[in-house]
Scaffold this active site. Structure first.
Site: not given
Ligand code: ADP
Length: 389
Positions: A7, A86, A174, A233, A322, A375
């Protein structure tokens, strides 16, 4: 059979090597800050900080790690039978996993204008992998492909047809994640006809209506800024705001794009885009609490919309950073939705893993599941299925 999954971003390269079909992960890691003074390379427990001028050096570090005898991963580079890439935007052209050749690369280039931040970086990843693993089949897995089943009534915008003919339509993103978790939800439901909503809530976020296994509608559109409120965003806003900013504030398209992409969402509302911080702050900070309520309300709007469009709902799925980790967000989204048959058990919501991801209250008409996305595994699986034919 060993499959490398890549990726690639403009300054990063995430990778995993899978042994298929067992799906055992042999290596997982990333190279970041490519092109900067000091880059960082991590593969399993091995970490090094050094200059990584381009993606080529990143892949060389990876092959060095893979071939090191004490790591016992590969004896020979040729053991990598395929590389699954990807690719963010497949436009109207790519609806399936695709073996990459010159023509495919040209088409990915033609789509640069639709995904200027992502597709060029994805192509660099492909061309570098071709140079370093020349014996391997290179396969593209597109993030938009799953959404190509969205019917015209849902993928067209009500603007003059000439724009549609030039490719302005809803594409959705996604897709790899929505496909992966919705397939698992379908298996759990165990019925052919199913109505599922998948909520991919990471830094970027989107909701998808999955009808009988196919994407039927999704919250992101022509680009990835639309729909749900995200980390930075805006999600859905009234288009008039853009013209107001141009005309009254004299802002340039780039400035507005930067605001809506990088300075909006939870960052604008709560001062942070990390939900751990926002949830902690929400205990005594009204702004943070309002941000969480707005975030959940935006999701509810799509749950209602998609349930109405599918005339029902069998399962609601939470996934990504999240969705998998924030019980607060799941609680806010699911509260007050008993009219739609959505009821969660607050104890199960605290510890979904203990309940195999099932957080529905007993008797809830709609199943509510937390299903971790993967993914990279989906890319490895689709690559494997294509090349074993
Ligand atoms: P991406 O792959 O789009 O960068 P992720 O799917 O890894 O994002 O999600 C990242 C987000 O998940 C972080 O910005 C954070 O807000 C949230 N996150 C990660 N762990 C926790 C947790 N234990 N509690 C709440 N939110 C979390």
């Amino acid at each position: 059979m060993k499959i490398l999954v890549l990726n690639s971003g403009s300054s990063s390269l995430k990778f995993q090597v899978f042994d298929m079909p067992s799906a055992k992960v042999l290596v997982k890691g990333l190279a970041e800050r490519i092109g900067e003074k000091t880059g960082k390379f991590k593969a399993n427990d091995y970490v090094t900080e050094q200059s990584i001028p381009t993606h080529k050096e990143a892949l060389e570090l990876l092959t060095g790690y893979l071939l090191k005898p004490e790591n016992k991963i590969l004896k020979n580079k040729n053991e990598i039978v395929a590389v699954g890439h990807r690719v963010v935007h497949g436009g109207n052209t790519f609806v399936e996993p695709t073996i990459i050749n010159l023509e495919v690369k040209e088409k990915i280039k033609d789509l640069f204008s639709l995904a200027p931040l992502h597709n060029p970086a994805n192509l660099i990843g492909i061309e570098t992998a071709e140079a370093i693993f020349p014996q391997a089949r290179q396969v593209a897995i597109f993030d938009t492909a799953f959404h190509q089943t969205i019917p015209e009534k849902n993928h067209r915008y009500a603007i003059p047809e000439s724009f549609y003919r030039q490719g302005i339509r809803k594409y959705g993103f996604h897709g790899i994640s929505h496909q992966y978790v919705s397939r698992q939800a379908r298996q759990k439901l165990g019925k052919e006809h199913s109505k599922i909503i998948t909520l991919h809530l990471g830094n970027g976020a989107s909701a998808t209506a999955v009808l009988n296994g196919q994407s039927y509608d999704t919250s992101m559109g022509f680009g990835p800024m639309n729909g749900l409120i995200m980390g930075t965003r805006s999600g859905d806003i009234d288009q008039s705001i853009i013209f107001y900013l141009i005309e009254k504030e004299g802002m340039s398209p780039q400035e507005i794009q930067n605001i809506l992409n990088k300075q909006s969402g939870m960052l604008a509302l709560a001062g942070s885009n990390d939900f751990r911080d926002i949830e902690a702050a929400a205990k005594n900070d009204k702004k943070a609490l309002l941000a969480l309520e707005m975030y959940a309300a935006a999701i509810k709007k799509y749950v209602g919309n998609f349930t109405a469009q599918m005339n029902g709902l069998d399962a609601l799925v939470f996934t990504a950073g999240i969705g998998e980790n924030s019980e607060k967000v799941r609680e806010l989204v699911c509260s007050g939705m008993d009219y739609l048959g959505i009821n969660i058990d607050s104890d199960k919501n605290l510890h979904p893993r203990k309940h195999d991801g099932d957080i529905s209250a007993s008797g809830s008409k709609v199943k509510v599941w937390v299903i971790p996305t993967n993914e990279e595994l989906e890319i490895a699986q689709q690559t494997f299925d294509l090349i074993k034919k």
